[in-house]
Every structure is written in C-alpha cells, then in structure tokens.
Design a protein around this motif. Structure first.
Motif, mmCIF file in Angstrom:
data_model
loop_
_atom_site.group_PDB
_atom_site.id
_atom_site.type_symbol
_atom_site.label_atom_id
_atom_site.label_comp_id
_atom_site.label_asym_id
_atom_site.label_seq_id
_atom_site.Cartn_x
_atom_site.Cartn_y
_atom_site.Cartn_z
ATOM 1 N N GLY A 199 -33.034 -18.855 -38.262
ATOM 2 C CA GLY A 199 -34.355 -18.466 -37.461
ATOM 3 C C GLY A 199 -35.612 -20.227 -37.925
ATOM 4 O O GLY A 199 -36.503 -20.484 -37.595
ATOM 5 N N ASP A 200 -35.323 -20.148 -39.423
ATOM 6 C CA ASP A 200 -36.461 -21.163 -40.164
ATOM 7 C C ASP A 200 -36.130 -22.643 -39.319
ATOM 8 O O ASP A 200 -35.383 -23.020 -39.144
ATOM 9 N N LYS A 201 -37.117 -22.762 -39.667
ATOM 10 C CA LYS A 201 -37.484 -24.769 -39.266
ATOM 11 C C LYS A 201 -37.074 -25.121 -39.787
ATOM 12 O O LYS A 201 -37.371 -24.816 -41.202
ATOM 13 N N LEU A 202 -35.898 -26.411 -39.961
ATOM 14 C CA LEU A 202 -35.349 -27.198 -41.140
ATOM 15 C C LEU A 202 -36.164 -28.208 -41.141
ATOM 16 O O LEU A 202 -35.838 -29.243 -40.341
ATOM 17 N N PHE A 203 -36.044 -29.480 -41.687
ATOM 18 C CA PHE A 203 -36.667 -30.722 -42.389
ATOM 19 C C PHE A 203 -36.159 -31.617 -42.761
ATOM 20 O O PHE A 203 -35.653 -30.851 -44.239
ATOM 21 N N TRP A 204 -35.917 -32.749 -42.878
ATOM 22 C CA TRP A 204 -34.593 -33.793 -43.177
ATOM 23 C C TRP A 204 -35.619 -34.573 -43.890
ATOM 24 O O TRP A 204 -36.330 -35.091 -43.324
ATOM 25 N N LEU A 205 -35.442 -35.453 -45.156
ATOM 26 C CA LEU A 205 -36.276 -36.108 -46.360
ATOM 27 C C LEU A 205 -35.796 -37.364 -46.347
ATOM 28 O O LEU A 205 -35.404 -36.200 -47.417
ATOM 29 N N ILE A 206 -35.527 -38.258 -46.607
ATOM 30 C CA ILE A 206 -34.576 -39.574 -46.796
ATOM 31 C C ILE A 206 -35.052 -40.348 -46.924
ATOM 32 O O ILE A 206 -35.474 -41.281 -46.728
ATOM 33 N N VAL A 207 -34.908 -40.074 -48.759
ATOM 34 C CA VAL A 207 -35.793 -40.946 -49.417
ATOM 35 C C VAL A 207 -35.490 -43.271 -49.140
ATOM 36 O O VAL A 207 -35.355 -43.333 -48.789
ATOM 37 N N THR A 208 -33.834 -42.673 -49.312
ATOM 38 C CA THR A 208 -32.882 -44.702 -49.047
ATOM 39 C C THR A 208 -32.030 -44.573 -47.886
ATOM 40 O O THR A 208 -31.746 -43.730 -46.973
ATOM 41 N N GLN A 209 -31.927 -46.162 -47.841
ATOM 42 C CA GLN A 209 -31.289 -46.388 -46.736
ATOM 43 C C GLN A 209 -30.090 -47.880 -46.775
ATOM 44 O O GLN A 209 -30.472 -48.200 -47.971
ATOM 45 N N ALA A 210 -29.307 -47.628 -46.684
ATOM 46 C CA ALA A 210 -28.193 -48.929 -46.640
ATOM 47 C C ALA A 210 -28.926 -50.294 -45.882
ATOM 48 O O ALA A 210 -28.814 -49.532 -44.540
ATOM 49 N N SER A 211 -28.798 -50.857 -46.631
ATOM 50 C CA SER A 211 -30.695 -51.896 -45.998
ATOM 51 C C SER A 211 -29.452 -53.586 -46.519
ATOM 52 O O SER A 211 -29.771 -54.027 -45.052
ATOM 53 N N GLU A 252 -36.050 -30.457 -37.289
ATOM 54 C CA GLU A 252 -36.981 -30.693 -36.555
ATOM 55 C C GLU A 252 -37.019 -31.859 -36.842
ATOM 56 O O GLU A 252 -38.637 -32.069 -35.214
ATOM 57 N N ASP A 253 -37.360 -32.281 -37.384
ATOM 58 C CA ASP A 253 -38.077 -33.708 -37.819
ATOM 59 C C ASP A 253 -37.326 -34.062 -39.268
ATOM 60 O O ASP A 253 -37.104 -33.592 -39.495
ATOM 61 N N VAL A 254 -37.092 -35.896 -39.251
ATOM 62 C CA VAL A 254 -36.879 -36.506 -39.870
ATOM 63 C C VAL A 254 -37.939 -37.822 -40.572
ATOM 64 O O VAL A 254 -37.505 -38.129 -39.798
ATOM 65 N N ILE A 255 -37.719 -37.506 -42.194
ATOM 66 C CA ILE A 255 -39.085 -38.709 -41.578
ATOM 67 C C ILE A 255 -37.956 -39.378 -42.785
ATOM 68 O O ILE A 255 -37.022 -39.222 -44.182
ATOM 69 N N LYS A 256 -37.775 -41.098 -43.187
ATOM 70 C CA LYS A 256 -36.894 -41.681 -44.169
ATOM 71 C C LYS A 256 -38.474 -42.540 -44.463
ATOM 72 O O LYS A 256 -39.425 -43.585 -43.653
ATOM 73 N N PHE A 257 -38.077 -42.939 -46.151
ATOM 74 C CA PHE A 257 -38.275 -43.013 -46.682
ATOM 75 C C PHE A 257 -38.445 -44.834 -46.708
ATOM 76 O O PHE A 257 -38.687 -45.866 -46.810
ATOM 77 N N ASN A 258 -36.858 -45.705 -45.985
ATOM 78 C CA ASN A 258 -36.334 -46.554 -45.814
ATOM 79 C C ASN A 258 -36.340 -47.550 -47.098
ATOM 80 O O ASN A 258 -36.153 -49.067 -47.387
ATOM 81 N N ILE A 259 -36.338 -46.483 -47.832
ATOM 82 C CA ILE A 259 -35.872 -47.061 -49.885
ATOM 83 C C ILE A 259 -34.761 -48.271 -49.455
ATOM 84 O O ILE A 259 -33.286 -46.964 -49.704
ATOM 85 N N GLU A 260 -34.258 -49.132 -50.049
ATOM 86 C CA GLU A 260 -33.365 -49.678 -50.399
ATOM 87 C C GLU A 260 -32.355 -48.432 -51.246
ATOM 88 O O GLU A 260 -32.709 -48.307 -52.155
ATOM 89 N N THR A 261 -31.043 -48.048 -50.863
ATOM 90 C CA THR A 261 -30.501 -47.339 -51.863
ATOM 91 C C THR A 261 -30.284 -48.071 -53.023
ATOM 92 O O THR A 261 -30.125 -49.519 -52.581
ATOM 93 N N THR A 262 -30.399 -47.286 -54.297
ATOM 94 C CA THR A 262 -30.248 -48.237 -55.857
ATOM 95 C C THR A 262 -31.483 -48.725 -56.468
ATOM 96 O O THR A 262 -31.441 -49.284 -57.168
ATOM 97 N N LYS A 263 -32.217 -49.239 -55.468
ATOM 98 C CA LYS A 263 -33.144 -49.892 -55.531
ATOM 99 C C LYS A 263 -35.238 -48.660 -56.063
ATOM 100 O O LYS A 263 -36.505 -49.164 -55.829
ATOM 101 N N VAL A 264 -34.685 -47.417 -55.782
ATOM 102 C CA VAL A 264 -35.305 -46.792 -56.151
ATOM 103 C C VAL A 264 -36.903 -47.017 -57.274
ATOM 104 O O VAL A 264 -38.323 -46.687 -57.413
ATOM 105 N N SER A 265 -36.213 -47.321 -58.293
ATOM 106 C CA SER A 265 -36.682 -47.527 -59.754
ATOM 107 C C SER A 265 -37.677 -48.562 -59.670
ATOM 108 O O SER A 265 -38.294 -49.219 -60.270
ATOM 109 N N GLU A 266 -36.943 -49.678 -58.506
ATOM 110 C CA GLU A 266 -37.544 -50.699 -58.652
ATOM 111 C C GLU A 266 -39.623 -51.048 -57.121
ATOM 112 O O GLU A 266 -39.493 -51.822 -57.290
#
Length: 134
Positions: free
Chosen positions: A29-41, A68-82
């Motif tokens: 019964g716990d509430k789950l939240f998903w944070l996605i850092v990157t996306q294929a763009s 419960e919620d999905v948060i997306k940072f929408n940073i391009e995959t493999t570009k987090v270091s930039e």
C-alpha cells in the motif's frame, strides 16, 4: 503511508534495478513515485517513430506500477555530464520538496555509467538532511 521514490537515470533502470522491490512496496500500500532523468530525444539517432514508441512504453510502465506521479527531467540520454551540475541539483531539490519521500532508490555511487554516477552525485547534493529532513 510510505512514499517511495525511485530514480531512474534512464527509463528501465527502475525495473532492472528494483522492480521486484517496487512491487512489494505497492502490495503493502505504499505510494510509488518515478523520477526519470533522461529521455531519448535525438531524432537523428533514434528516429521519430522509435521515440514515439518509447513514450508509449513509458506510459504503460507507469500504469503497471501505478506510480502516483512521474517526474521527467528530459535531459538527453548520455548527455547528463554536459548538463550544468547546479541545475541538475536544483531539479532533484524540486522533486524531493514536491514528493517528500520516506525511501529513495537510486544507483550506487560507483556505477560506471556516467549518467548514473552524475545523477547519484546530484541527488546526494540535493538530499542533505538540513534541506529535506524527511
């Protein structure tokens, strides 16, 4: 009620890293939240159809886990270091303040993938207990 946040530098890391654990939390019964850092763009690299298909797959995953919620940072995959580190920390800070999780799942600090390692470092910088005591 326990709030559980899973941080996925790439969509699928949540399932590969702790999918079974997330399902156990859901069963309790716990509430789950998903944070996605990157996306294929990068259309040149991925193609419009593949990017569209991937977006539909993410919707299906979100429904399957009943996040419960999905948060997306929408940073391009493999570009987090930039991406500016201070801005990445701010994004994590915002997500933590919004969700106020009791439990967080994230990759190990020694992960060899750059996107994973930098995401971990930014999360740790944002999650100092004096800023987010929950």
């Amino acid at each position: 009620m326990i709030k559980v946040l899973v941080i996925a530098p790439h969509p699928d890391d949540e399932t590969l890293g702790c999918g079974g654990t997330l399902l156990k939390h859901k069963a309790r019964g716990d509430k789950l939240f998903w944070l996605i850092v990157t996306q294929a763009s990068d259309v040149n690299k991925w193609g419009k159809e593949r990017i569209k298909k991937r977006a539909l797959e993410l919707e299906q995953v979100a429904k399957a886990y009943e996040f419960e919620d999905v948060i997306k940072f929408n940073i391009e995959t493999t570009k987090v270091s930039e991406y500016p580190f201070s801005e990445l920390v701010e994004k994590f800070d915002y997500a933590l303040a919004k969700i106020k999780p009791d439990i967080v799942y994230i990759h190990n600090h020694s992960d060899v993938h750059t996107d994973h390692r930098i995401s971990f470092e930014a999360f740790i910088s944002a999650s100092k207990t004096f800023k987010h005591p929950y």
